[in-house]
Design an enzyme around this catalytic site. Sequence first.
Site, PDB file in Angstrom:
ATOM      1  N   HIS A  76       0.854  -1.201   0.000  1.00  0.00           N
ATOM      2  CA  HIS A  76       0.000   0.000   0.000  1.00  0.00           C
ATOM      3  C   HIS A  76       0.887   1.248   0.000  1.00  0.00           C
ATOM      4  CE1 HIS A  76      -3.877  -2.186   0.812  1.00  0.00           C
ATOM      5  NE2 HIS A  76      -2.996  -3.114   1.077  1.00  0.00           N
ATOM      6  N   TYR A 344       3.924  -5.625   9.750  1.00  0.00           N
ATOM      7  CA  TYR A 344       3.838  -4.158   9.682  1.00  0.00           C
ATOM      8  C   TYR A 344       4.916  -3.531  10.564  1.00  0.00           C
ATOM      9  CZ  TYR A 344      -1.028  -4.250   7.777  1.00  0.00           C
ATOM     10  OH  TYR A 344      -2.166  -4.439   7.051  1.00  0.00           O
TER      11      TYR A 344
END
Lengths: 370, 182
Positions: A76, A344
């Site tokens: 992303h 992440y």
Amino acid sequence: MPETPTPKRPRDDEPPPLSLIAVLLRLGIIGLVSLLVTAAFLYAGGWLSPDRLTPVKVVDRFEQVDGISAGFRRNHAKGLCFAGVFQSNGQGLRVSRASVFDMGEVPVVGRFALAGGQPYLPDTPQMVRSMAVRFMPADGEDWRTGMNDIPVFPVSTPEAFYEQLAVFAPDPATGKPDPARMADFFARHPESAHAIELIKARAVSSGFHNDTFNSLDAFRFVDAEGKSVAVRWSMVPDAPFEAAAAAPGADKNYLFEDLIARIGQQPVQFHLVVTIGQPGDPTNDATVAWPPERERIDVGTLSIHAVEGEDVGACRDVNFDPLVLPAGIEPSDDPLLSARSAVYSRSFWRRAGESKDPSAVTTPAADKGA
Amino acid sequence: MAAAHRFPAFSRFLHWLMAVLVLAMLFIGAGMTASIGDYHWLLTIHRPLGLAILILVAIRLINRLLNPPPPLPAAMPGWQRFAAKASHWLLYILMFALPIVGWAMLSAGPYPVVVWGSFVLPPILPQDAMLFATLRELHRILAYLLFLTFLAHLGAALLHALIFRDSVFQSMASWRATPPWR
């Protein structure tokens, strides 16, 4: 007085001497203990199990597939920051004691983005879009969530995700994924084959503003009495659905530019809608949709009143870790959740230490400042 | 006489409690970096355990100043005395530094420093991504250093227990007033 003579006893601090063999034996014991403790530590840290799937391996694979764009997210990567307010209507308190659901306003920072690790690719209608939100209630109990505009997630386990990253990567020779590898993957992962059909069949909206973003993973809400229910949630747009044009717009950032223009005129609004799971609804498999008749609670309105390029916006340096949760929201048994959190975090550590390129998408205010 | 060669009972209690907590913490930390499925539950233990260690090491330092350790054996060579003192102070420094660097790192992240439920510690640094990356690396290096220091401490303790057989190991390990060979 004792009749028998006591044996000669050594003085304090002078124990009987050890034979050479005894000394070597004891040194061996000390060495063995140190070695075992070290081996256990190395095992815990994954050094002794090269086949173990680690966060590092997943991030490395993103970098292998998409290359490294310094300072950008490994997935992303192309995105736009937003600022807004979440107006809670109090209905969330029926199922969760999280303070973010108290009636009132909570400031929000968020990010719209496109899936994939390359920040400079042109926008296309079919690219998966995402919305990440950081709710910042005054008590410091952050809630972060990353949502996608697909109905289900393509894989159900971290291992399948890791494999799928390589399987769906374009073959350098053809520029397309290898069909034989894909067929093999789907044969071993029928749940993914089904999920991809649902994803491909989704109705694609014309822009970010009229898109619906779904948590995909299940979570658990815990109310003030300690009662826990399985939930999924969605950001549902106020703007009516309008189908995307078949071809991309002329500008390579047309999806983002359209959103920037709209928010420049008036706030764009979404409703946070919580879907309540019933016993038996799968919480550990994000490839499976829940039945459509499940109860849905509208818990409040997200009003987005400003957008900013990542070069100046507050979202770039936020890790939208889905397990940054307030008391009252807990992870489910979905194995993707811990994996997302771990990956992440690793990705964030890497990019946080890199020099930052300018944003892929810039806003007018940033242009003026530059 | 024998009592003077042992650490006070409260000191021994703190030592063994923290030995368990710190060792568990080192393994949890190493495990977190290499885990996908176990990452989250390890992290939920890591933060409250880190805070517990920070509080305990502060109590321990005060206790050490109020109740000094027993003297080292008179026959101990100078370099051993130096190694013992230096490694003990290094252990204290690392037991303070690791939780504080962890807290500072999360603050710079910015991550909420969730200890348990809705108990969230306030940030001690402003948001700064580059600083986060530096502190995260420092956290890693200090953790390795703590593991190595622990290993040296364990090795030295066993040397005292099994080879030198002086009063050093018993001063912390023994629950009896007199070592068994006396």
